[in-house]
Design an enzyme around this catalytic site. Structure first.
Site, PDB file in Angstrom:
ATOM      1  CE1 TYR A  98      19.920 -28.023 110.142  1.00  0.00           C
ATOM      2  CE2 TYR A  98      22.056 -28.823 109.358  1.00  0.00           C
ATOM      3  CZ  TYR A  98      20.974 -28.924 110.238  1.00  0.00           C
ATOM      4  OH  TYR A  98      20.964 -29.895 111.193  1.00  0.00           O
ATOM      5  CG  HIS A 108      24.637 -32.932 119.109  1.00  0.00           C
ATOM      6  ND1 HIS A 108      23.794 -31.923 119.512  1.00  0.00           N
ATOM      7  CD2 HIS A 108      24.256 -33.237 117.837  1.00  0.00           C
ATOM      8  CE1 HIS A 108      22.956 -31.621 118.540  1.00  0.00           C
ATOM      9  NE2 HIS A 108      23.205 -32.406 117.504  1.00  0.00           N
ATOM     10  CG  ASN A 165      26.500 -33.246 109.753  1.00  0.00           C
ATOM     11  OD1 ASN A 165      26.019 -32.554 108.884  1.00  0.00           O
ATOM     12  ND2 ASN A 165      25.924 -34.359 110.142  1.00  0.00           N
ATOM     13  CE1 TYR A 178      31.126 -81.322  99.227  1.00  0.00           C
ATOM     14  CE2 TYR A 178      29.415 -79.942 100.195  1.00  0.00           C
ATOM     15  CZ  TYR A 178      29.811 -80.913  99.282  1.00  0.00           C
ATOM     16  OH  TYR A 178      28.879 -81.457  98.438  1.00  0.00           O
ATOM     17  NE  ARG A 211      35.679 -82.524  97.650  1.00  0.00           N
ATOM     18  CZ  ARG A 211      34.424 -82.887  97.402  1.00  0.00           C
ATOM     19  NH1 ARG A 211      33.868 -82.539  96.258  1.00  0.00           N
ATOM     20  NH2 ARG A 211      33.718 -83.578  98.264  1.00  0.00           N
ATOM     21  CG  PHE A 248      24.515 -36.326 107.076  1.00  0.00           C
ATOM     22  CD1 PHE A 248      23.483 -37.234 107.243  1.00  0.00           C
ATOM     23  CD2 PHE A 248      24.205 -35.066 106.597  1.00  0.00           C
ATOM     24  CE1 PHE A 248      22.170 -36.907 106.952  1.00  0.00           C
ATOM     25  CE2 PHE A 248      22.881 -34.723 106.300  1.00  0.00           C
ATOM     26  CZ  PHE A 248      21.865 -35.653 106.479  1.00  0.00           C
ATOM     27  CD  GLU A 284      18.683 -35.512 112.113  1.00  0.00           C
ATOM     28  OE1 GLU A 284      19.053 -36.374 112.936  1.00  0.00           O
ATOM     29  OE2 GLU A 284      19.123 -34.348 112.099  1.00  0.00           O
TER      30      GLU A 284
END
Length: 511
Positions: A51, A81, A193, A276, A279, A325, A411
């Site tokens: 791959y 990309h 990646n 609060y 405290r 990844f 994906e």
């Protein structure tokens, strides 16, 4: 700094990303990288189906690529990309991303050439910083989009900053004397990646969040004195019987900061107990401390992980496609950090309200100013704090619970980790400003206390902080523009000057 893929820390990130320290690859890492690369070259010679080396990407994983097209495959990957949008990431985030990617590649499981990795390191050392859009990553398969924009400059394309100027990537590389890379098989994929964008942004946010957790103790201590808080709540006995580490540390800090104070009170004289927000400071701040400690552990594991796909294991004579990844560990912890840090802002804003509200501030003037009515004093500073806290409430909606399938459903579950990291950094920024406002209001309240009770002393730690604030920001005598005061204090917080001042003269606060 020598990187080997194993020992990078949060402090190292700050050294390189913020302080612009230089980086060198460890000798043993060079050997691992070269061994891994030889294995990739063997795959190509044998025409093995692997791959991203001899196949396409994503849904195209079943499309075989000929050996003569492997170079074009990698360049096409980077160009296709590089689809980011939005504002560019700040320089510190990009520097951190480059360092983290180099460190991951230094582990020797990615099949990249040593010369390509050295080019990335040279860019970092010489200040060639790619222009990386902040939006576009799904957080699986890692941070493909932002890392692709980083690699564009490595191949002489895209845009970069160099010596403070934005220019083409080609020009920046030429001016810096760096030869652009011609990507070989597997290299484009090895570079993009991974989870380095989300981890970079998250690391920088985490470093400041840790600083804010310490500042919050200081600002709370100043407010505590201004409101004549009942110090018994911080007694060691109380906190040891609920032994959360952060709670114990925070209570110890409060006692240390308030030591010697004549403005604090004891239970029953005149109050039995506080609200609060006073405290429960150790319980709230302590829970944040514990959360940040856990997040740091996760982030530092990620910093030193191999997060690309496939991974090369020459010693086992195998290449394995996996899912390192996937950004889920960072995504969940960035959401966690956003929740934790927003609580520092939330409780601080309620303390600010107690300071400015005449019904709650133990006899101080309304909105901490004389001649109220003509002057609004710090009324609107509380508005700003409330606005930031409300914005944080919208930002803490988890990004990690969302997923949209991509690449034709190949994906089909993604982390949204980079969105979570970007949101966490914005929450940190908002919280920094809220704490600056608390410091502003607390110092003003103490001015008014000292005016009526000149013979009383502040705590040993809070006196240092009060004096330092007054060196930088004047007391409010009448209305003026407050934005600059808030900005100045926020900048001192960001640069670590307030912590530095206290610790230089008072000794270390608990981290």
């Amino acid at each position: 700094m020598i990187i080997d893929g194993e020992h990078l820390t949060l402090e190292d990130i700050i050294e390189v990303a913020v302080k612009k320290g230089s980086v060198e690859l460890a000798l043993e890492s060079k050997e691992k990288v070269e061994t891994s690369r030889k294995y990739v070259e063997k795959i190509i010679r044998n025409n093995d189906v692997v791959y991203g080396v001899t196949t396409g990407f994503g849904k195209f994983c079943n499309v075989n690529i000929s050996s003569q097209d492997t170079r074009d495959l990698q360049v096409n990957l980077i160009r296709s990309h590089s689809a980011g949008v939005g504002e560019y990431l700040p320089e510190d985030a990009v520097r951190a991303m480059m360092l983290l990617r180099a460190n991951a590649l230094a582990k020797g499981y990615s099949g990249i050439r040593y010369s390509t990795l050295q080019t990335l390191i040279d860019m970092l050392n010489k200040g060639v910083i790619p222009q990386v859009p902040s939006q576009g990553s799904l957080g699986a398969s890692g941070d493909l989009v932002p890392l692709a924009h980083m690699v564009l400059v490595m191949i002489g394309e895209g845009e970069a900053t160099y010596k403070g100027k934005v220019m083409s990537g080609k020009e920046a590389m030429q001016l810096a004397g760096i030869m652009p890379v011609t990507l070989e098989a597997k290299e484009g994929l090895a570079l993009i990646n991974g989870t380095q964008a989300m981890t970079a942004i998250g690391s920088l946010a985490l470093a400041e969040a840790i600083n804010l957790s310490r500042i919050a103790d200081i600002s709370a201590a100043l407010t505590f004195e201004a409101l004549n808080g009942v110090i018994d709540a911080f007694d060691e006995n109380v906190n040891l019987v609920r032994p959360h580490k952060g709670q114990i540390e925070c209570a110890r800090n409060m006692r240390k900061l308030l030591e010697g104070s004549q403005f604090v009170t004891h239970q029953g004289n005149p109050k039995v107990q506080d609200a609060y927000t006073l405290r429960c400071i150790p319980q709230v701040h302590g829970a944040v401390r514990d959360a940040l400690e856990h997040i740091k552990e996760i982030v530092e594991i990620e910093m030193n992980s191999a997060t690309d796909n496939p991974l090369i294991f020459p010693e086992s004579d195998v290449v394995i496609s996996g899912g390192n990844f996937h950004g889920e560990p960072i995504a969940i912890n960035m959401d966690y950090m956003g929740v934790a840090v927003s609580e520092l802002a939330s409780i601080a804003e309620r303390r600010i309200e107690r300071l400015v509200n005449p019904s709650l501030n133990e006899g101080l003037p309304a909105f901490l100013v004389d001649n109220g009515g003509l002057n609004s004093g710090l009324m609107i500073a509380q508005y700003t704090a409330a606005s930031l806290v409300s914005e944080n409430k919208t930002l803490v909606t988890p990004a990690s619970v969302d997923s949209i399938p991509s690449s034709a459903n190949q994906e089909d579950h993604v982390s949204m980790g980079t969105i979570a990291a970007r949101k966490a950094r914005k929450i940190v920024e908002n919280t920094r400003n809220v704490l600056a406002i608390e410091l502003l209001c607390a110092a003003q309240a103490i001015d008014l206390r000292l005016k009526s009770k000149n013979n009383q002393r502040l705590g040993k730690g809070t006196k240092l902080m009060y004096d330092f604030i007054r060196e930088k920001v004047m007391q409010l005598q009448k209305d003026r523009v407050l934005s600059n005061d808030i900005k100045n204090l926020a900048e001192l917080i960001k640069r670590g000057k307030l912590i530095e001042k206290v610790e230089k003269e008072r000794g270390n606060l608990v981290n």
